[in-house]
Design a protein around this motif. Structure first.
Motif, PDB file in Angstrom:
ATOM      1  N   ARG A   1      -8.293 -18.892  -2.348  1.00 38.85           N
ATOM      2  CA  ARG A   1      -8.358 -18.309  -1.032  1.00 38.85           C
ATOM      3  C   ARG A   1      -7.125 -17.695  -0.586  1.00 38.85           C
ATOM      4  O   ARG A   1      -7.239 -16.491  -0.128  1.00 38.85           O
ATOM      5  N   GLY A   2      -5.818 -18.126  -1.148  1.00 35.43           N
ATOM      6  CA  GLY A   2      -4.769 -17.278  -0.736  1.00 35.43           C
ATOM      7  C   GLY A   2      -4.679 -15.824  -1.474  1.00 35.43           C
ATOM      8  O   GLY A   2      -4.271 -15.024  -0.726  1.00 35.43           O
ATOM      9  N   THR A   3      -4.943 -15.850  -2.846  1.00 32.49           N
ATOM     10  CA  THR A   3      -4.911 -14.776  -3.506  1.00 32.49           C
ATOM     11  C   THR A   3      -5.943 -13.743  -2.679  1.00 32.49           C
ATOM     12  O   THR A   3      -5.557 -12.263  -2.860  1.00 32.49           O
ATOM     13  N   ALA A   4      -7.071 -14.176  -2.444  1.00 30.56           N
ATOM     14  CA  ALA A   4      -8.233 -13.269  -1.966  1.00 30.56           C
ATOM     15  C   ALA A   4      -7.573 -12.696  -0.795  1.00 30.56           C
ATOM     16  O   ALA A   4      -7.802 -11.285  -0.367  1.00 30.56           O
ATOM     17  N   HIS A   5      -6.981 -13.308   0.019  1.00 29.62           N
ATOM     18  CA  HIS A   5      -6.300 -12.864   1.365  1.00 29.62           C
ATOM     19  C   HIS A   5      -5.299 -11.855   1.207  1.00 29.62           C
ATOM     20  O   HIS A   5      -5.342 -10.778   1.688  1.00 29.62           O
ATOM     21  N   PHE A   6      -4.282 -12.145   0.034  1.00 32.86           N
ATOM     22  CA  PHE A   6      -3.352 -10.988  -0.347  1.00 32.86           C
ATOM     23  C   PHE A   6      -3.986  -9.761  -0.837  1.00 32.86           C
ATOM     24  O   PHE A   6      -3.555  -8.737  -0.575  1.00 32.86           O
ATOM     25  N   VAL A   7      -5.239  -9.949  -1.726  1.00 35.88           N
ATOM     26  CA  VAL A   7      -5.874  -8.608  -1.995  1.00 35.88           C
ATOM     27  C   VAL A   7      -6.285  -7.969  -0.868  1.00 35.88           C
ATOM     28  O   VAL A   7      -6.226  -6.767  -0.889  1.00 35.88           O
ATOM     29  N   ARG A   8      -6.883  -8.638  -0.094  1.00 37.33           N
ATOM     30  CA  ARG A   8      -7.491  -7.703   1.062  1.00 37.33           C
ATOM     31  C   ARG A   8      -6.352  -7.064   1.957  1.00 37.33           C
ATOM     32  O   ARG A   8      -6.721  -6.026   2.573  1.00 37.33           O
ATOM     33  N   HIS A   9      -5.009  -7.694   1.840  1.00 34.63           N
ATOM     34  CA  HIS A   9      -4.115  -7.100   2.751  1.00 34.63           C
ATOM     35  C   HIS A   9      -3.086  -6.360   2.042  1.00 34.63           C
ATOM     36  O   HIS A   9      -2.225  -5.950   2.325  1.00 34.63           O
ATOM     37  N   ALA A  10      -3.518  -6.120   0.493  1.00 30.93           N
ATOM     38  CA  ALA A  10      -2.697  -5.585  -0.083  1.00 30.93           C
ATOM     39  C   ALA A  10      -1.995  -4.012   0.425  1.00 30.93           C
ATOM     40  O   ALA A  10      -0.891  -3.867   0.386  1.00 30.93           O
ATOM     41  N   ALA A  11      -2.819  -3.355   0.672  1.00 30.05           N
ATOM     42  CA  ALA A  11      -2.432  -1.890   1.156  1.00 30.05           C
ATOM     43  C   ALA A  11      -1.458  -2.021   2.450  1.00 30.05           C
ATOM     44  O   ALA A  11      -0.506  -1.176   2.336  1.00 30.05           O
ATOM     45  N   SER A  12      -1.898  -2.700   3.486  1.00 28.28           N
ATOM     46  CA  SER A  12      -0.994  -2.678   4.566  1.00 28.28           C
ATOM     47  C   SER A  12       0.343  -3.737   4.260  1.00 28.28           C
ATOM     48  O   SER A  12       1.213  -3.134   4.875  1.00 28.28           O
ATOM     49  N   SER A  13       0.164  -4.482   3.519  1.00 31.29           N
ATOM     50  CA  SER A  13       1.316  -5.091   3.019  1.00 31.29           C
ATOM     51  C   SER A  13       2.410  -4.368   2.183  1.00 31.29           C
ATOM     52  O   SER A  13       3.557  -4.326   2.464  1.00 31.29           O
ATOM     53  N   ALA A  14       1.855  -3.455   1.524  1.00 31.09           N
ATOM     54  CA  ALA A  14       2.682  -2.736   0.458  1.00 31.09           C
ATOM     55  C   ALA A  14       3.431  -1.630   1.473  1.00 31.09           C
ATOM     56  O   ALA A  14       4.610  -1.338   1.397  1.00 31.09           O
ATOM     57  N   ASP A  15       2.843  -1.258   2.701  1.00 29.00           N
ATOM     58  CA  ASP A  15       3.325  -0.220   3.617  1.00 29.00           C
ATOM     59  C   ASP A  15       4.167  -0.671   4.543  1.00 29.00           C
ATOM     60  O   ASP A  15       5.237  -0.123   4.929  1.00 29.00           O
ATOM     61  N   ARG A  16       4.309  -2.187   4.626  1.00 25.24           N
ATOM     62  CA  ARG A  16       5.352  -2.935   5.367  1.00 25.24           C
ATOM     63  C   ARG A  16       6.811  -2.623   5.194  1.00 25.24           C
ATOM     64  O   ARG A  16       7.625  -2.565   5.737  1.00 25.24           O
ATOM     65  N   GLY A  17       6.904  -2.395   3.599  1.00 22.98           N
ATOM     66  CA  GLY A  17       8.242  -1.998   3.081  1.00 22.98           C
ATOM     67  C   GLY A  17       8.740  -0.681   3.253  1.00 22.98           C
ATOM     68  O   GLY A  17       9.978  -0.257   2.948  1.00 22.98           O
ATOM     69  N   ARG A  18       7.954   0.363   3.825  1.00 23.05           N
ATOM     70  CA  ARG A  18       8.310   1.619   4.025  1.00 23.05           C
ATOM     71  C   ARG A  18       9.221   1.835   5.100  1.00 23.05           C
ATOM     72  O   ARG A  18       8.914   1.349   6.214  1.00 23.05           O
ATOM     73  N   PRO A  19      10.285   2.510   4.755  1.00 23.63           N
ATOM     74  CA  PRO A  19      11.545   2.887   5.855  1.00 23.63           C
ATOM     75  C   PRO A  19      10.647   3.504   7.115  1.00 23.63           C
ATOM     76  O   PRO A  19       9.724   4.383   6.931  1.00 23.63           O
ATOM     77  N   ARG A  20      11.096   3.238   8.264  1.00 23.61           N
ATOM     78  CA  ARG A  20      10.330   3.756   9.475  1.00 23.61           C
ATOM     79  C   ARG A  20      10.453   5.339   9.493  1.00 23.61           C
ATOM     80  O   ARG A  20       9.798   5.836  10.208  1.00 23.61           O
ATOM     81  N   GLY A  21      11.441   5.846   8.874  1.00 26.64           N
ATOM     82  CA  GLY A  21      11.641   7.364   8.983  1.00 26.64           C
ATOM     83  C   GLY A  21      11.202   8.059   8.022  1.00 26.64           C
ATOM     84  O   GLY A  21      11.219   9.176   7.799  1.00 26.64           O
ATOM     85  N   ALA A  22      10.239   7.429   6.774  1.00 29.09           N
ATOM     86  CA  ALA A  22       9.791   8.109   5.864  1.00 29.09           C
ATOM     87  C   ALA A  22       8.254   8.125   5.965  1.00 29.09           C
ATOM     88  O   ALA A  22       7.752   7.438   6.238  1.00 29.09           O
ATOM     89  N   ALA A  23       7.880   9.256   5.526  1.00 27.11           N
ATOM     90  CA  ALA A  23       6.491   9.525   5.624  1.00 27.11           C
ATOM     91  C   ALA A  23       5.798   9.113   4.426  1.00 27.11           C
ATOM     92  O   ALA A  23       6.421   9.104   3.241  1.00 27.11           O
ATOM     93  N   ARG A  24       4.652   8.695   4.464  1.00 25.56           N
ATOM     94  CA  ARG A  24       3.809   8.276   3.356  1.00 25.56           C
ATOM     95  C   ARG A  24       3.639   9.213   2.109  1.00 25.56           C
ATOM     96  O   ARG A  24       3.788   8.861   0.967  1.00 25.56           O
ATOM     97  N   ASP A  25       3.457  10.472   2.580  1.00 30.03           N
ATOM     98  CA  ASP A  25       3.221  11.596   1.628  1.00 30.03           C
ATOM     99  C   ASP A  25       3.365  12.970   2.447  1.00 30.03           C
ATOM    100  O   ASP A  25       3.584  12.891   3.641  1.00 30.03           O
ATOM    101  N   LEU A  26       3.104  14.082   1.548  1.00 29.03           N
ATOM    102  CA  LEU A  26       3.369  15.303   2.170  1.00 29.03           C
ATOM    103  C   LEU A  26       2.409  15.473   3.218  1.00 29.03           C
ATOM    104  O   LEU A  26       2.660  16.525   4.143  1.00 29.03           O
ATOM    105  N   SER A  27       1.293  14.805   3.548  1.00 26.09           N
ATOM    106  CA  SER A  27       0.399  15.292   4.461  1.00 26.09           C
ATOM    107  C   SER A  27       0.706  14.338   5.767  1.00 26.09           C
ATOM    108  O   SER A  27      -0.175  14.653   6.889  1.00 26.09           O
ATOM    109  N   ASP A  28       1.437  13.423   5.593  1.00 24.04           N
ATOM    110  CA  ASP A  28       1.755  12.654   6.938  1.00 24.04           C
ATOM    111  C   ASP A  28       2.507  13.664   8.053  1.00 24.04           C
ATOM    112  O   ASP A  28       3.722  14.033   7.604  1.00 24.04           O
ATOM    113  N   HIS A  29       2.172  13.518   9.196  1.00 24.26           N
ATOM    114  CA  HIS A  29       2.671  14.108  10.264  1.00 24.26           C
ATOM    115  C   HIS A  29       4.042  13.769  10.660  1.00 24.26           C
ATOM    116  O   HIS A  29       4.805  14.787  11.180  1.00 24.26           O
TER     117      HIS A  29
END
Length: 464
Positions: free
Chosen positions: A110-138
């Motif tokens: 159950r715990g691993t499935a929960h982590f799978v579902r939230h993998a994308a948002s979890s990875a983005d939590r580590g992004r610095p506030r001043g950094a764009a995700r990619d070149l298309s990010d405003h």
């Protein structure tokens, strides 16, 4: 006479760049009693090298597809039939081979499935506030900074002590890495199910692979990747400590500190859970408890609670303690006796190997009290509920608390809170009634994985 029906052995094939790959002479996966359970295909070095080349040439998973892919894979992992195994069959196999109690495996599913579902948002939590995700990010037009990978291929040399170890590398996929996982031969079912579920959900074969290998070939995988995480003991940490491309994950040596302004009796359930939850096998289980004052009453109470845990085969619904082959259990018991010399045993003085009479043995809990907070035993982490109880004084300071994955602090001293958070060698600090094994998507385990995988780059777009 009618022929005796035979059961086809379960095959765990490599999941390579062109689908499944089965070797002619696979390795046998056995349960804790020595009975064969499955046949695991081990791939040779040349196959690994070609697989890494395929990963390097493959594109990242499209960002627009991430949420859907991870949601679909999480559901399949939690409840579907993957690789020919239902979720209940998968859990029984994990329990029998790793010796992890079935109830712990089910919670981990159950715990691993929960982590799978939230993998994308979890990875983005580590992004610095001043950094764009990619070149298309405003945001890029304001900050002139983009978050970029430090490579393309990420390798995982996994351990088999707990199914939850495979939650972390999901974030690498979300960050655009192509990933190769080398499973533990002790418990290959979880990574197989996870990789297969993600492929089933839409991740291409050349973006995510399961590459079982022998130990020698594992180095080909680790050194062939741009970034790698490797699990093991102190020897593994020492081996890879000077390679910036490799993140060694060694013993956690997690601890609990209880100061004189807090009554440990109000927190005994959390203390027991910290030591014996998850069957006591995880790096986030408490190895040591340091007490400001007399530690004996706590040690006695903790030993009494742990002593009543039953000795049962891992697939029994009531099991809570880990099981391993009898010979390994006896070796661990003998090692503990040697290490514990000079301490007071509240539990485990007669040994910790409880023979189940089928070739396996339960690893029973051990509680020892040391004479001081500087006792060398506090650095000893073993794969079952084993805890060292020590006295701690303000004069001892930070020294006994250092080099800790998780420190749970039962204290009202706000100055001490600040000092613990400021200590660089303590990775995580939990204040109050929180077991050391608590984890949640988006919360760093040993820092954010993205701290190791990503970097911020200045990007300025001027007139051409």
């Amino acid at each position: 006479m009618a022929p005796v029906p035979t059961t086809e052995p379960l095959h765990l094939d490599a999941l390579g760049p062109r689908g499944t790959y089965r070797t002619r002479v696979p390795s046998t996966v056995t349960d804790v009693a020595g009975a064969p359970i499955a046949r695991l295909s081990l791939v040779p070095p040349l196959y690994v090298a070609r697989a890494i080349d395929a990963l390097r040439q493959a594109p990242p998973i499209a960002a627009a597809d991430l949420e859907t892919v991870f949601a679909t894979a999480g559901e399949a992992f939690a409840a579907g039939t993957v690789g020919g195994l239902s979720v209940r069959e998968y859990e029984r196999h994990v329990s029998r081979t790793s010796g992890t109690p079935l109830a712990v495996v089910r919670a981990a599913t159950r715990g691993t499935a929960h982590f799978v579902r939230h993998a994308a948002s979890s990875a983005d939590r580590g992004r610095p506030r001043g950094a764009a995700r990619d070149l298309s990010d405003h945001v890029l037009h304001e900050t002139h900074t983009v978050w970029a990978r430090q490579g393309d291929v990420f390798a995982v040399n996994a351990s088999g002590n707990h199914p939850g170890v495979h939650r972390v590398w999901l974030e690498a996929l979300a960050l655009g890495y192509r990933v190769a996982v080398r499973p533990s031969r002790r418990e290959p079912f979880t990574p197989y199910r996870l990789v297969a579920a993600l492929r089933q959900a839409g991740i291409r074969d050349d973006q995510l692979m399961l590459l079982p290998t022998d130990h020698a070939t594992a180095d080909t995988l680790v050194h062939g990747a741009d970034r790698a995480v490797v699990y093991g003991g102190d020897d593994v940490v020492t081996k890879y400590a000077h390679d910036a491309r490799i993140l060694p994950q060694g013993p956690g040596r997690s601890k609990i500190l209880i100061t004189a302004d807090t009554d440990w009796r109000d927190h005994l359930d959390a203390l027991v859970a910290s030591v014996a939850g998850e069957s006591g096998t995880a790096c986030v289980n408490a190895t040591a408890i340091l007490v400001e004052g007399d530690p004996a009453p706590l040690a006695e109470a903790l030993a009494a609670r742990l002593a009543v845990l039953p000795s049962l085969p891992p697939q029994d619904e009531r099991a809570r303690l880990p099981v391993c082959p009898k010979e390994r259990a006896r070796a661990l018991s003998a090692y503990l006796k040697t290490v514990a010399a000079g301490t007071h045993a509240w539990l485990g003085s007669g040994g910790i190997a409880d023979d189940l009479r089928d070739g396996s043995a339960v690893l029973r809990p051990a509680v020892h009290q040391t004479a001081s907070a500087s006792a060398p035993q506090l650095r000893t982490e073993l794969p079952f509920p084993c805890v060292w109880i020590a006295p701690w004084t303000r004069a001892d300071g930070m020294a006994p608390l250092r080099n800790t994955l998780v420190l749970s602090a039962l204290t009202r001293d706000r100055d001490l809170w600040e000092a613990l958070v400021a200590e660089p060698s303590i990775a995580n600090v939990y204040f109050g009634d929180q077991p050391t094994h608590w984890m949640s998507p988006g919360v760093p385990h040993d820092s954010y994985l993205s701290d190791f995988l990503m970097r911020s780059k200045a990007v300025y777009e001027g007139p051409v």
